[in-house]
Enzyme design. Structure first.
Site, PDB file in Angstrom:
ATOM      1  N   HIS A   1       6.998   7.271  10.761  1.00  0.00           N
ATOM      2  CA  HIS A   1       6.312   7.040   9.488  1.00  0.00           C
ATOM      3  C   HIS A   1       5.507   8.323   9.235  1.00  0.00           C
ATOM      4  O   HIS A   1       4.286   8.349   9.360  1.00  0.00           O
ATOM      5  CB  HIS A   1       5.408   5.806   9.603  1.00  0.00           C
ATOM      6  CG  HIS A   1       4.904   5.307   8.281  1.00  0.00           C
ATOM      7  ND1 HIS A   1       5.094   5.982   7.090  1.00  0.00           N
ATOM      8  CD2 HIS A   1       4.204   4.187   7.963  1.00  0.00           C
ATOM      9  CE1 HIS A   1       4.529   5.296   6.113  1.00  0.00           C
ATOM     10  NE2 HIS A   1       3.986   4.202   6.615  1.00  0.00           N
TER      11      HIS A   1
ATOM     12  N   ARG B   1       0.819  -1.208   0.000  1.00  0.00           N
ATOM     13  CA  ARG B   1       0.000   0.000   0.000  1.00  0.00           C
ATOM     14  C   ARG B   1       0.858   1.265   0.000  1.00  0.00           C
ATOM     15  O   ARG B   1       0.639   2.157  -0.810  1.00  0.00           O
ATOM     16  CB  ARG B   1      -0.934  -0.126   1.202  1.00  0.00           C
ATOM     17  CG  ARG B   1      -1.259   1.079   1.936  1.00  0.00           C
ATOM     18  CD  ARG B   1      -2.171   0.771   3.118  1.00  0.00           C
ATOM     19  NE  ARG B   1      -2.818  -0.546   3.052  1.00  0.00           N
ATOM     20  CZ  ARG B   1      -4.095  -0.745   3.318  1.00  0.00           C
ATOM     21  NH1 ARG B   1      -4.869   0.269   3.640  1.00  0.00           N
ATOM     22  NH2 ARG B   1      -4.608  -1.948   3.286  1.00  0.00           N
ATOM     23  N   THR B   2       1.856   1.316   0.872  1.00  0.00           N
ATOM     24  CA  THR B   2       2.656   2.533   0.932  1.00  0.00           C
ATOM     25  C   THR B   2       3.432   2.725  -0.364  1.00  0.00           C
ATOM     26  O   THR B   2       3.480   3.824  -0.923  1.00  0.00           O
ATOM     27  CB  THR B   2       3.616   2.491   2.136  1.00  0.00           C
ATOM     28  OG1 THR B   2       2.856   2.216   3.309  1.00  0.00           O
ATOM     29  CG2 THR B   2       4.347   3.798   2.315  1.00  0.00           C
TER      30      THR B   2
ATOM     31  N   ARG C   1      12.052   3.112   2.766  1.00  0.00           N
ATOM     32  CA  ARG C   1      11.532   2.333   3.896  1.00  0.00           C
ATOM     33  C   ARG C   1      12.609   1.344   4.317  1.00  0.00           C
ATOM     34  O   ARG C   1      13.206   0.661   3.485  1.00  0.00           O
ATOM     35  CB  ARG C   1      10.257   1.578   3.528  1.00  0.00           C
ATOM     36  CG  ARG C   1       9.884   0.575   4.612  1.00  0.00           C
ATOM     37  CD  ARG C   1       8.521  -0.001   4.458  1.00  0.00           C
ATOM     38  NE  ARG C   1       7.510   0.997   4.770  1.00  0.00           N
ATOM     39  CZ  ARG C   1       6.224   0.699   4.936  1.00  0.00           C
ATOM     40  NH1 ARG C   1       5.790  -0.528   4.782  1.00  0.00           N
ATOM     41  NH2 ARG C   1       5.363   1.657   5.217  1.00  0.00           N
TER      42      ARG C   1
ATOM     43  N   LYS D   1      23.273  -9.727  -1.394  1.00  0.00           N
ATOM     44  CA  LYS D   1      24.606  -9.961  -1.959  1.00  0.00           C
ATOM     45  C   LYS D   1      25.684  -9.323  -1.091  1.00  0.00           C
ATOM     46  O   LYS D   1      26.845  -9.263  -1.483  1.00  0.00           O
ATOM     47  CB  LYS D   1      24.694  -9.376  -3.369  1.00  0.00           C
ATOM     48  CG  LYS D   1      23.795 -10.070  -4.376  1.00  0.00           C
ATOM     49  CD  LYS D   1      23.858  -9.340  -5.715  1.00  0.00           C
ATOM     50  CE  LYS D   1      22.729  -9.794  -6.637  1.00  0.00           C
ATOM     51  NZ  LYS D   1      22.407  -8.782  -7.636  1.00  0.00           N
TER      52      LYS D   1
END
Lengths: 330, 426
Positions: A151, A71-72, A121, A99
């Site tokens: 947030h 959603r974000t 994020r 990696k």
């Protein structure tokens, strides 16, 4: 020893304009209101036939998601596209870090590709701060969630939703319910609500889901849901993040629902016109009853709509400030 | 080789000496203080006027990273850092790679240290093999290879029966056990003190109880087994009180504290400054006050640097993802002098915490200017203003919040066994 400058100042230009958007903490009421006003204008625009404005034309926005999100990520992508930016989505959790590449290396690589904005994020608190301060200060950094810290776009879309429903912040009593301990959303909401001047902020949770000294953030603590929800104007539920429930925090989901789940019975204790919000995705029957989530007091879908407008607002404002601090106007 | 150190303020806490006088050194040992011995002719004269002359500092905790990750430091680089800070003896914890649980590792450290030839590194042996908390390390053999104390560091021996056996065995051989008290489960995943700042930053906290529970357990076991116990790098006021009570009951327990925990608090972490990512964490104002009180009352006898060098990359990540610790050998004196500047301690008292007190804890013959003892000496200018910077810093690690910070008081000359091993350039 070590005179402290306000660490949140790194997101502002010398003139006090936004150039990154990392946390709601430390931002002025005027600036938060400007974000809401700007977002409001985008809400109107999104309802029109032509949904695009050229504010970020020619700019490259990289969505850097080190943690899974649907959603974000999609609302950030839509927001950037509606501002006419070129958008690159990178799901890093499955590529370079596996990696062995460090966060700094990943960022420097993308920086070399002349990106203008990173929407980040990350699972570590302070990640957005670290990138904006130490890695790429000349790229606008928008925090899309860092660990348990912040947030801020979620908090601002919640503020916009509250303002649309209630008009004025001053008389409101707002309750935030659930997993406060792990919630970056709750922390950002608390800072924003305080700055916008609500009458009272309550947090409601068992002691195992409350961080130490949470009252120092300016909230009233309730461990009993019935007492905490009494006469509130806004109920903001939090998602019970199962993936973080790796220690003995709760006996069971069903016991949590019984004590802290938002049911019609509990909602009746709030003001008659109280509204219900949730950042999603919702766990029906864990923190909220379907009848409440889908009921007429629920603003959950308005929050999603507002999410795009708020993200457009902070992206355009941060890019503008960033360009000015780089010495060229947008 | 005869050396005369002339006209300095000679402070030797072990002999309650604080006088402007001369110091005479011959064959690596202190020959006389004050009056020149008969027929003494100096090969070298060091002018110490307006400077303080005292025993070389003894640091109870400094990581030299060898054997181990050479990008962080080596015995050679960290010896250079030590003597630039006036430190002539340091104890290094067993968390090397491989850990100090065999005589071979202890002897390697001693050999490398002798090769560097600048100062003395005392290895601390592992309490259990591999620090795994399961089987006793060969403590008697390690002691004969030069280990002066034994510790499981911040990997506490979870099984109380095994811990009891470790302490009984150490007591059998009259060995010193060092506790760096931290309950593993309570500290797990934590990167700072669990308080208001931690809540605001959304970091995982390390509660006081992570330290105090382990201090309590170790005190009870020390009492039962009669082992000589030392608590390293305390961070909580409550720990100080518990140790104070134990000492009042007559238990032979001692303690040290790092200078950073005496000067800084958890509020310094504000803004996610990775240089303040330290374990034990910086704690509250109350804890800091308690540690200072403990230092003044004598519950805490020594101040250490808890020097931990890291390569740049280890500190370049979001806060909790970085490695903990800061370098401190070169700033030990300047930072501890802040306590004198703030009138908490007199200068001779401070020097005692850096010399004779740690020497007594480890049972060393150094840490004093007594005639006949090794001439390990620090000469410093108490008023000199300076700043540590990345170019002149001797440690391979540059990780300290005090980089480029205005400091006062600087070591000018360091002697080890009567030889000048560090001289500040003009």
């Amino acid at each position: 020893m070590f005179e402290q400058t306000d660490p949140n100042q790194i997101q502002l230009t010398e003139e006090g304009e936004l150039k990154h958007f990392i946390t709601t903490e430390g931002l002025s009421r005027e600036l938060l209101t400007e974000i809401l006003d700007t977002a409001d204008s985008f809400v109107d625009m999104s309802a029109k036939q032509v949904k695009k404005v050229p504010l970020l034309r020619g700019k490259t926005v990289v969505n850097l998601f080190f943690e899974a999100s649907t959603r974000t990520l999609s609302t950030f992508e839509l927001a950037a596209k509606r501002l006419s930016a070129d958008v690159l989505n990178l799901n890093i959790s499955t590529s370079s870090t596996s990696k062995g590449e460090t966060l700094k290396d990943t960022l420097m690589t993308l920086h070399a590709m002349h990106s203008d904005m990173f929407v980040v994020r990350h699972s570590s608190s302070g990640a957005a701060h670290f990138i904006a301060e130490h890695v790429t200060p000349d790229v606008a950094v928008i925090n899309a969630g860092d660990g348990r810290h912040a947030h801020p776009t979620q908090a601002m879309l919640d503020m916009l939703t509250i303002r649309q429903a209630k008009g004025d912040f001053a008389p409101l009593t707002v309750a935030i319910v659930g997993d406060i301990l792990h919630s970056r959303v709750a922390r950002s909401q608390i800072h924003a609500l305080r700055t916008l001047g609500v009458n009272e902020i309550r947090v409601i949770a068992p002691n195992t889901l409350l961080p130490r000294n949470i009252e120092t953030l300016g909230v009233k603590v309730f461990t009993n849901m019935q007492e905490g929800i009494k006469d509130v104007d806004v109920v903001m539920m939090l998602r019970l993040q199962k993936e973080r429930m790796n220690t003995a925090l709760l006996p069971s989901e069903s016991e949590f629902y019984k004590l802290y789940g938002l049911t019609m019975d509990k909602l009746r204790l709030a003001k008659p016109d109280a509204v219900v919000m949730h950042p999603g995705p919702i766990n029906r029957g864990v923190e909220i009853a379907s009848s409440v989530a889908d009921g007429d007091r629920s603003l959950i879908l308005d929050q999603v709509t507002n999410g795009i407008a708020v993200r457009m607002a902070v992206m355009s404002m941060s890019m503008s400030g960033q360009m000015k601090s780089r010495g060229n106007e947008l | 080789m005869n050396i005369l150190i002339q006209g300095g303020r000679v402070i030797d806490p072990a002999n309650q000496l604080d006088n402007v006088t001369n110091l005479y050194i011959s064959d690596g040992k202190i020959l006389a203080v004050g009056e020149a011995p008969d027929n003494f002719s100096a090969d070298q004269i060091i002018d110490a006027s307006n400077k303080v002359v005292c025993p070389g500092f003894i640091d109870l905790s400094a990581h030299t990273c060898e054997p181990g990750p050479s990008q962080k430091g080596s015995i050679k680089t960290e010896s250079d850092a030590a003597v630039a800070g006036g430190v002539t003896t340091l104890m290094t914890p067993p968390t090397t790679a491989p850990v100090i649980d065999t005589s071979a590792v202890a002897e390697l450290i001693k050999d490398r240290c002798e090769e560097a030839g600048k100062m003395q590194i005392l290895p601390m042996g592992a309490l259990t093999k591999g620090l795994d908390g399961e089987q006793l390390a060969p403590m008697a053999a390690l002691a004969s290879s030069g280990c002066v104390a034994f510790s499981n560091c911040r990997k506490p021996v979870a099984n109380s029966l095994i811990l009891m056996r470790c302490l009984e065995y150490a007591a059998t051989h009259d060995l010193l056990v060092v506790f760096q008290a931290q309950d593993e489960a309570l500290a797990k995943g934590g990167s700072m003190h669990d308080g208001s700042t931690c809540t605001r930053l959304g970091l995982n906290g390390i509660p006081e109880s992570a330290e105090t529970i382990e201090v309590a357990r170790c005190l009870l076991m020390a009492e039962q087994t009669g082992v000589r116990a030392h608590f390293g790098q305390l961070s909580c006021e409550r720990s100080v009180r518990m140790i104070s009570e134990a000492r009042e009951r007559g238990l032979p327990v001692t303690a040290d504290v790092s200078i950073q925990n005496l000067l800084l608090t958890d509020e310094n972490v504000n803004g996610f400054n990775n240089d303040f990512h330290l374990i034990p964490p910086l704690r509250s104002q109350l804890d800091r006050a308690g540690l200072i009180q403990g230092l003044l009352s004598g519950t805490i006898q020594a101040i250490c640097s808890d020097h931990q060098p890291h390569e740049r990359a280890a500190k370049e990540a979001p806060f909790a993802d970085t490695e903990s610790g800061m370098i401190g050998l070169e700033t030990l004196l300047s930072l501890t002098l802040i306590l004198v500047e703030q009138n908490m301690l007199e200068l001779p008292q401070l020097i005692e915490k850096l010399t004779s007190a740690p020497a007594e804890i480890l049972g060393l013959e150094t840490g004093t200017l007594t005639v006949g003892k090794p001439a390990n000496i620090a000469i410093f200018d108490q008023e000199m203003e300076w700043a540590l910077n990345a170019e002149t810093c001797h440690s391979r690690g540059k990780n300290t919040p005090f980089m480029d910070y205005p400091l006062k008081g600087r070591v000018c000359t360091t002697l080890f066994k009567g030889k000048v091993v560090y001289q500040l350039e003009d």
